[in-house]
Design a protein around this motif. Sequence first.
Motif, PDB file in Angstrom:
ATOM      1  N   VAL A  44       0.839  -1.210   0.000  1.00  0.00           N
ATOM      2  CA  VAL A  44       0.000   0.000   0.000  1.00  0.00           C
ATOM      3  C   VAL A  44       0.863   1.245   0.000  1.00  0.00           C
ATOM      4  CG1 VAL A  44      -1.725   1.321   1.296  1.00  0.00           C
ATOM      5  CG2 VAL A  44      -1.938  -1.166   1.143  1.00  0.00           C
ATOM      6  N   PHE A  45       1.813   1.349   0.988  1.00  0.00           N
ATOM      7  CA  PHE A  45       2.521   2.641   1.069  1.00  0.00           C
ATOM      8  C   PHE A  45       3.625   2.802   0.020  1.00  0.00           C
ATOM      9  CE2 PHE A  45       4.750   0.463   4.765  1.00  0.00           C
ATOM     10  CZ  PHE A  45       6.005   0.377   4.166  1.00  0.00           C
ATOM     11  N   LEU A  46       3.948   1.747  -0.740  1.00  0.00           N
ATOM     12  CA  LEU A  46       4.909   1.888  -1.840  1.00  0.00           C
ATOM     13  C   LEU A  46       4.215   2.089  -3.182  1.00  0.00           C
ATOM     14  CD1 LEU A  46       7.537  -0.847  -0.838  1.00  0.00           C
ATOM     15  CD2 LEU A  46       7.738   1.635  -0.590  1.00  0.00           C
ATOM     16  N   SER A  47       2.872   2.085  -3.155  1.00  0.00           N
ATOM     17  CA  SER A  47       2.127   2.293  -4.409  1.00  0.00           C
ATOM     18  C   SER A  47       2.264   3.758  -4.844  1.00  0.00           C
ATOM     19  CB  SER A  47       0.644   1.948  -4.201  1.00  0.00           C
ATOM     20  OG  SER A  47       0.061   2.859  -3.302  1.00  0.00           O
ATOM     21  N   LEU A  51       2.665   7.218  -2.505  1.00  0.00           N
ATOM     22  CA  LEU A  51       3.870   8.047  -2.575  1.00  0.00           C
ATOM     23  C   LEU A  51       3.526   9.491  -2.910  1.00  0.00           C
ATOM     24  CD1 LEU A  51       6.237   5.531  -4.409  1.00  0.00           C
ATOM     25  CD2 LEU A  51       6.322   6.187  -1.995  1.00  0.00           C
ATOM     26  N   ALA A  52       2.435   9.671  -3.672  1.00  0.00           N
ATOM     27  CA  ALA A  52       1.979  11.027  -4.011  1.00  0.00           C
ATOM     28  C   ALA A  52       1.235  11.676  -2.846  1.00  0.00           C
ATOM     29  CB  ALA A  52       1.081  10.983  -5.242  1.00  0.00           C
ATOM     30  N   ASN A  53       0.616  10.847  -1.996  1.00  0.00           N
ATOM     31  CA  ASN A  53      -0.138  11.351  -0.833  1.00  0.00           C
ATOM     32  C   ASN A  53       0.378  10.648   0.430  1.00  0.00           C
ATOM     33  OD1 ASN A  53      -2.465  12.756  -2.440  1.00  0.00           O
ATOM     34  ND2 ASN A  53      -2.326  10.693  -3.276  1.00  0.00           N
ATOM     35  N   PRO A  54       1.533  11.059   0.946  1.00  0.00           N
ATOM     36  CA  PRO A  54       2.173  10.288   2.030  1.00  0.00           C
ATOM     37  C   PRO A  54       1.281  10.088   3.259  1.00  0.00           C
ATOM     38  CG  PRO A  54       3.629  12.031   1.244  1.00  0.00           C
ATOM     39  CD  PRO A  54       2.307  12.230   0.561  1.00  0.00           C
ATOM     40  N   GLY A  55       0.571  11.155   3.682  1.00  0.00           N
ATOM     41  CA  GLY A  55      -0.283  11.055   4.878  1.00  0.00           C
ATOM     42  C   GLY A  55      -1.384  10.031   4.703  1.00  0.00           C
ATOM     43  N   LEU A  56      -2.115  10.173   3.587  1.00  0.00           N
ATOM     44  CA  LEU A  56      -3.206   9.228   3.295  1.00  0.00           C
ATOM     45  C   LEU A  56      -2.653   7.825   3.059  1.00  0.00           C
ATOM     46  CD1 LEU A  56      -5.456  11.342   0.884  1.00  0.00           C
ATOM     47  CD2 LEU A  56      -6.089  10.507   3.154  1.00  0.00           C
ATOM     48  N   GLY A  57      -1.501   7.769   2.416  1.00  0.00           N
ATOM     49  CA  GLY A  57      -0.876   6.471   2.140  1.00  0.00           C
ATOM     50  C   GLY A  57      -0.531   5.732   3.422  1.00  0.00           C
ATOM     51  N   LEU A  58      -0.012   6.488   4.409  1.00  0.00           N
ATOM     52  CA  LEU A  58       0.329   5.865   5.699  1.00  0.00           C
ATOM     53  C   LEU A  58      -0.942   5.356   6.389  1.00  0.00           C
ATOM     54  CD1 LEU A  58       2.511   5.252   7.848  1.00  0.00           C
ATOM     55  CD2 LEU A  58       1.977   7.478   8.863  1.00  0.00           C
ATOM     56  N   LEU A  63      -4.778   0.880   7.791  1.00  0.00           N
ATOM     57  CA  LEU A  63      -6.195   0.503   7.814  1.00  0.00           C
ATOM     58  C   LEU A  63      -6.494  -0.711   6.927  1.00  0.00           C
ATOM     59  CD1 LEU A  63      -8.933   1.354   8.982  1.00  0.00           C
ATOM     60  CD2 LEU A  63      -9.263   2.791   6.965  1.00  0.00           C
ATOM     61  N   LEU A  64      -5.985  -0.703   5.695  1.00  0.00           N
ATOM     62  CA  LEU A  64      -6.313  -1.782   4.752  1.00  0.00           C
ATOM     63  C   LEU A  64      -5.838  -3.164   5.234  1.00  0.00           C
ATOM     64  CD1 LEU A  64      -5.778   0.011   1.311  1.00  0.00           C
ATOM     65  CD2 LEU A  64      -7.938  -0.632   2.373  1.00  0.00           C
ATOM     66  N   ASN A 115      10.717   3.668   5.219  1.00  0.00           N
ATOM     67  CA  ASN A 115       9.581   4.560   5.463  1.00  0.00           C
ATOM     68  C   ASN A 115       9.578   4.880   6.960  1.00  0.00           C
ATOM     69  OD1 ASN A 115       6.999   5.656   6.032  1.00  0.00           O
ATOM     70  ND2 ASN A 115       6.104   4.632   4.260  1.00  0.00           N
ATOM     71  N   PRO A 116      10.269   5.971   7.346  1.00  0.00           N
ATOM     72  CA  PRO A 116      10.431   6.277   8.785  1.00  0.00           C
ATOM     73  C   PRO A 116       9.093   6.400   9.523  1.00  0.00           C
ATOM     74  CG  PRO A 116      11.842   7.684   7.443  1.00  0.00           C
ATOM     75  CD  PRO A 116      10.946   6.946   6.494  1.00  0.00           C
ATOM     76  N   ASP A 117       8.079   6.950   8.851  1.00  0.00           N
ATOM     77  CA  ASP A 117       6.774   7.133   9.519  1.00  0.00           C
ATOM     78  C   ASP A 117       6.164   5.785   9.877  1.00  0.00           C
ATOM     79  OD1 ASP A 117       6.949   9.852   9.337  1.00  0.00           O
ATOM     80  OD2 ASP A 117       5.906   9.962   7.409  1.00  0.00           O
ATOM     81  N   PHE A 118       6.189   4.848   8.914  1.00  0.00           N
ATOM     82  CA  PHE A 118       5.628   3.520   9.181  1.00  0.00           C
ATOM     83  C   PHE A 118       6.518   2.765  10.175  1.00  0.00           C
ATOM     84  CE2 PHE A 118       5.080  -1.022   8.419  1.00  0.00           C
ATOM     85  CZ  PHE A 118       3.698  -1.143   8.477  1.00  0.00           C
ATOM     86  N   ALA A 119       7.831   2.887  10.008  1.00  0.00           N
ATOM     87  CA  ALA A 119       8.772   2.167  10.888  1.00  0.00           C
ATOM     88  C   ALA A 119       8.625   2.599  12.342  1.00  0.00           C
ATOM     89  CB  ALA A 119      10.210   2.392  10.410  1.00  0.00           C
ATOM     90  N   TRP A 120       8.087   3.818  12.572  1.00  0.00           N
ATOM     91  CA  TRP A 120       7.934   4.322  13.943  1.00  0.00           C
ATOM     92  C   TRP A 120       7.038   3.419  14.784  1.00  0.00           C
ATOM     93  CZ3 TRP A 120       4.262   6.670  17.294  1.00  0.00           C
ATOM     94  CH2 TRP A 120       4.823   7.324  18.396  1.00  0.00           C
ATOM     95  N   ILE A 121       6.097   2.719  14.131  1.00  0.00           N
ATOM     96  CA  ILE A 121       5.228   1.774  14.862  1.00  0.00           C
ATOM     97  C   ILE A 121       6.097   0.728  15.553  1.00  0.00           C
ATOM     98  CG2 ILE A 121       3.324   0.094  14.664  1.00  0.00           C
ATOM     99  CD1 ILE A 121       2.787   1.361  11.886  1.00  0.00           C
TER     100      ILE A 121
END
Length: 280
Positions: A44-47, A51-58, A63-64, A115-121
């Motif tokens: 999902v987040f590499l799609s 990548l064009a919408n980082p916040g929504l992508g995260l 969620l998905l 992906n630092p934002d996702f890795a923060w989890i």
Amino acid sequence: AVNVSQVATIAIVALGMTLVIASGGIDLSVGAVMAVAGALAPLVFLSPWALANPGLGLAASLLLPLLAAAACGLFNGVLIAFLGVQPIIATLIFFISGRGIAQVLTSGNLQTFTNPDFAWIGTGRILGLPLQGWLALGLTVILSLVVRRTVYGRQLLAVGGNERAAALAGVPVARVKIATYMIAAVLAGVAGLIVVAINSASDAARIGQLMELDAIAAAVVGGTVLTGGRAPVFGTALGAVFIQLMGYTLIANGVPDEATLIVTAAIIVVAVWLQSGRRV
């Protein structure tokens, strides 16, 4: 020191397993559900859209996978509640097929990412404690309150204690079972996301391997009775800590990693034996 992230993932999955066992069932598919959720998140987040919408992508990458996990739980629940399939067989179906689905999603490849934002989890800390430690604690408190204070909690224990009596008393047995397997699957999905975030990599063949053994062990050691009707949520969390402590102690004393599996199995046997002695 106990590896908090390792304890947290086992505890989160074991909490769901506790509810399932309390309902009179068992769930062998939790490791496969972890693999599916873990495989989906990077996709999902590499799609290009993400990548064009980082916040929504995260947000979508969190969620998905959890929605997919819920769908896995729904599949298990429907097989058990409506088709009358034995829980061990119904969840064995997804135990086998789920990891296959995860490997098809990733084309059998190891997915690595930055992906630092996702890795923060997986790597983030709040007040010095890893985020997943707080998550495990929070879920333990919430599920303990759910079991003790809600209509669902009372119905769950009624179904596990005596399904026929619960049905005669007007408890919606099928709904309770489906909800329970969905909760367990979503918790497994959360654990899958944590594992992927910690490693910044998703390996569908390895995520959640033997997690069902650890989860059942933590639940049983924590006082969950395999015949159903009891859900000691805090006991399960302590069971997860105990199993990890025991594993680290053995490894620190030079016992091979493989032998700790034998000890874990032995602990389950002892815990079940003590429970059966208590009931007699």
